[in-house]
Design a protein around this motif. Structure first.
Motif, PDB file in Angstrom:
ATOM      1  N   THR A 237       0.817  -1.209   0.000  1.00  2.78           N
ATOM      2  CA  THR A 237       0.000   0.000   0.000  1.00  2.78           C
ATOM      3  C   THR A 237       0.853   1.261   0.000  1.00  2.78           C
ATOM      4  OG1 THR A 237      -0.112   0.148   2.412  1.00  2.78           O
ATOM      5  CG2 THR A 237      -1.786  -1.210   1.309  1.00  2.78           C
ATOM      6  N   CYS A 238       0.238   2.366  -0.401  1.00  2.00           N
ATOM      7  CA  CYS A 238       0.916   3.663  -0.335  1.00  2.00           C
ATOM      8  C   CYS A 238       1.310   3.991   1.101  1.00  2.00           C
ATOM      9  CB  CYS A 238       0.006   4.761  -0.886  1.00  2.00           C
ATOM     10  SG  CYS A 238      -0.407   4.613  -2.634  1.00  2.00           S
ATOM     11  N   GLU A 239       0.449   3.671   2.048  1.00  2.00           N
ATOM     12  CA  GLU A 239       0.734   3.946   3.452  1.00  2.00           C
ATOM     13  C   GLU A 239       1.997   3.231   3.918  1.00  2.00           C
ATOM     14  OE1 GLU A 239      -3.549   4.650   2.701  1.00  2.00           O
ATOM     15  OE2 GLU A 239      -2.180   2.995   2.262  1.00  2.00           O
ATOM     16  N   THR A 240       2.143   1.963   3.497  1.00  6.13           N
ATOM     17  CA  THR A 240       3.338   1.199   3.880  1.00  6.13           C
ATOM     18  C   THR A 240       4.592   1.791   3.260  1.00  6.13           C
ATOM     19  OG1 THR A 240       2.092  -0.845   4.184  1.00  6.13           O
ATOM     20  CG2 THR A 240       4.452  -1.062   3.768  1.00  6.13           C
ATOM     21  N   LEU A 241       4.507   2.186   1.993  1.00 10.04           N
ATOM     22  CA  LEU A 241       5.665   2.776   1.321  1.00 10.04           C
ATOM     23  C   LEU A 241       6.087   4.075   2.002  1.00 10.04           C
ATOM     24  CD1 LEU A 241       4.620   2.197  -2.410  1.00 10.04           C
ATOM     25  CD2 LEU A 241       6.262   0.869  -1.064  1.00 10.04           C
ATOM     26  N   VAL A 242       5.106   4.920   2.337  1.00 13.04           N
ATOM     27  CA  VAL A 242       5.424   6.179   3.013  1.00 13.04           C
ATOM     28  C   VAL A 242       6.008   5.911   4.393  1.00 13.04           C
ATOM     29  CG1 VAL A 242       4.426   8.274   4.024  1.00 13.04           C
ATOM     30  CG2 VAL A 242       3.723   7.537   1.734  1.00 13.04           C
ATOM     31  N   LEU A 257       6.863  10.441  -4.114  1.00 13.55           N
ATOM     32  CA  LEU A 257       7.207   9.025  -4.020  1.00 13.55           C
ATOM     33  C   LEU A 257       6.425   8.275  -5.090  1.00 13.55           C
ATOM     34  CD1 LEU A 257       8.369   6.462  -2.694  1.00 13.55           C
ATOM     35  CD2 LEU A 257       6.482   6.578  -1.041  1.00 13.55           C
ATOM     36  N   LEU A 258       7.139   7.684  -6.056  1.00 11.93           N
ATOM     37  CA  LEU A 258       6.512   6.863  -7.092  1.00 11.93           C
ATOM     38  C   LEU A 258       6.311   5.456  -6.540  1.00 11.93           C
ATOM     39  CD1 LEU A 258       8.573   8.045 -10.201  1.00 11.93           C
ATOM     40  CD2 LEU A 258       6.423   8.956  -9.298  1.00 11.93           C
ATOM     41  N   THR A 259       5.154   4.874  -6.820  1.00 12.32           N
ATOM     42  CA  THR A 259       4.730   3.690  -6.081  1.00 12.32           C
ATOM     43  C   THR A 259       4.848   2.378  -6.846  1.00 12.32           C
ATOM     44  OG1 THR A 259       2.431   4.111  -6.755  1.00 12.32           O
ATOM     45  CG2 THR A 259       3.161   5.036  -4.635  1.00 12.32           C
ATOM     46  N   GLY A 260       5.587   2.359  -7.944  1.00 12.64           N
ATOM     47  CA  GLY A 260       5.790   1.114  -8.675  1.00 12.64           C
ATOM     48  C   GLY A 260       4.863   0.993  -9.869  1.00 12.64           C
ATOM     49  N   THR A 261       5.163   0.011 -10.721  1.00  9.91           N
ATOM     50  CA  THR A 261       4.424  -0.118 -11.971  1.00  9.91           C
ATOM     51  C   THR A 261       3.911  -1.533 -12.182  1.00  9.91           C
ATOM     52  OG1 THR A 261       4.490   0.338 -14.348  1.00  9.91           O
ATOM     53  CG2 THR A 261       6.418  -0.728 -13.393  1.00  9.91           C
ATOM     54  N   ALA A 262       2.804  -1.627 -12.919  1.00 12.92           N
ATOM     55  CA  ALA A 262       2.288  -2.919 -13.363  1.00 12.92           C
ATOM     56  C   ALA A 262       2.155  -2.953 -14.880  1.00 12.92           C
ATOM     57  CB  ALA A 262       0.934  -3.202 -12.715  1.00 12.92           C
ATOM     58  N   LEU A 263       2.598  -1.877 -15.540  1.00 13.20           N
ATOM     59  CA  LEU A 263       2.509  -1.802 -17.001  1.00 13.20           C
ATOM     60  C   LEU A 263       3.919  -1.889 -17.574  1.00 13.20           C
ATOM     61  CD1 LEU A 263      -0.197   0.984 -17.394  1.00 13.20           C
ATOM     62  CD2 LEU A 263      -0.469  -1.465 -17.758  1.00 13.20           C
TER      63      LEU A 263
END
Length: 294
Positions: A237-242, A257-263
């Motif tokens: 989650t975004c909360e965990t990353l932050v 903060l960029l949160t990763g990609t699935a594309l």
């Protein structure tokens, strides 16, 4: 609300305007209401000082602000917030884990991250390496396999989430795949990151984990790649990353903060100079960049 940095319409000035969009069509230049509201960071600073939200400050000043015609917003939009740093996360979707395993001779490194509580976080870009909408992102001259990475960007001010934007974490997959220790060179270089077209607050983005995200790449007018996904597929989650980004880390005033990609385009695809990359994220907008070899 959505916040854009656009050219000022005031006669005789060449400064930028902080334009807030309230609803679909009503737009106002907050910088005409106060000299202290010339950027999103200044707006967030005012909100922090008064212990209020950025939207509450904006609504207070809209009656004093001049209206702004958004007809050319898509073509004129500038980097919406100038972050002191851009950070990024990796292996936050199952597809990115698969892609990283496919490109690497050491796939166990990525399997371990995907299964771990601690996410992969790294410094992605400085202000001088970050471009805005309609500017060219860079592809490394010493790389033969380069891809865009569409990502939801979390905007933080003084360590608190104040909005969301669209990000492109451009990457040299062959450099990273050669050895995981080459990650900084695969990720951090001139024009390696783009952000835009705006910052959307929580009043617009009600759930950052339920947004449709799409990627389109055009070459010489033809679509050479197109796909979409949803942020509901995030394994972290975004909360965990932050939370992990804040740990033992004195963050600057404003960062993204960029949160990763699935594309992830297929292994047979690499960017060419002049390609046009369009990334759409629901409730935020479309980020468009072309490409240049750096």
């Amino acid at each position: 609300m959505r916040y854009y940095r656009l050219p000022s319409r005031e006669r005789g000035t060449d400064s930028d305007a902080l334009v807030v969009v309230d609803g679909e069509d009503d737009a106002y230049d907050l910088s005409t209401a106060s000299d202290d509201l010339g950027s999103f960071t200044e707006l967030a600073r005012a909100a922090n000082a008064s212990d209020r939200s950025v939207d509450a400050i904006a609504r207070d000043r809209i009656p004093d602000a001049e209206s702004y015609d958004l007809d050319s917003a898509d073509s004129d939009a500038l980097l919406p917030v100038v972050p002191d740093e851009v950070w990024a996360a990796g292996v936050t979707y199952s597809i990115s884990e698969e892609a990283r395993k496919a490109e690497s001779g050491k796939p166990e490194v990525y399997i371990d991250v995907y299964d771990s509580d601690r996410p992969e976080l790294f410094l992605k870009a400085t202000p001088s390496r970050t471009v805005g909408p309609n500017e060219a992102v860079g592809i490394r001259e010493d790389s033969d396999w380069d891809v865009p990475e569409p990502e939801l960007g979390v905007v933080l001010h003084r360590e608190e989430v104040v909005g969301y934007t669209v990000g492109n974490d451009v990457s040299s997959r062959d450099i990273e795949g050669e050895n995981p220790l080459y990650l900084p060179q695969a990720k951090v270089y001139d024009r390696c990151c783009s952000l835009g077209p705006c910052v959307a607050t929580g009043g617009v983005v009600e759930d950052p984990h339920d947004l449709t995200m799409s990627l389109t790449i055009e070459r010489d007018g033809d679509v050479v790649f197109e796909d979409e996904t949803t942020t509901s597929q995030m394994a972290t989650t975004c909360e965990t990353l932050v939370k992990y980004l804040r740990r033992h880390n004195d963050l600057p005033e404003t960062l993204v903060l960029l949160t990763g990609t699935a594309l992830v385009p297929p292994e047979t695809f690499t960017l060419h100079e002049g390609d046009e990359i369009s990334i759409d994220i629901e409730d935020i907008g479309r980020l468009v960049n072309d490409t240049v070899v750096v």
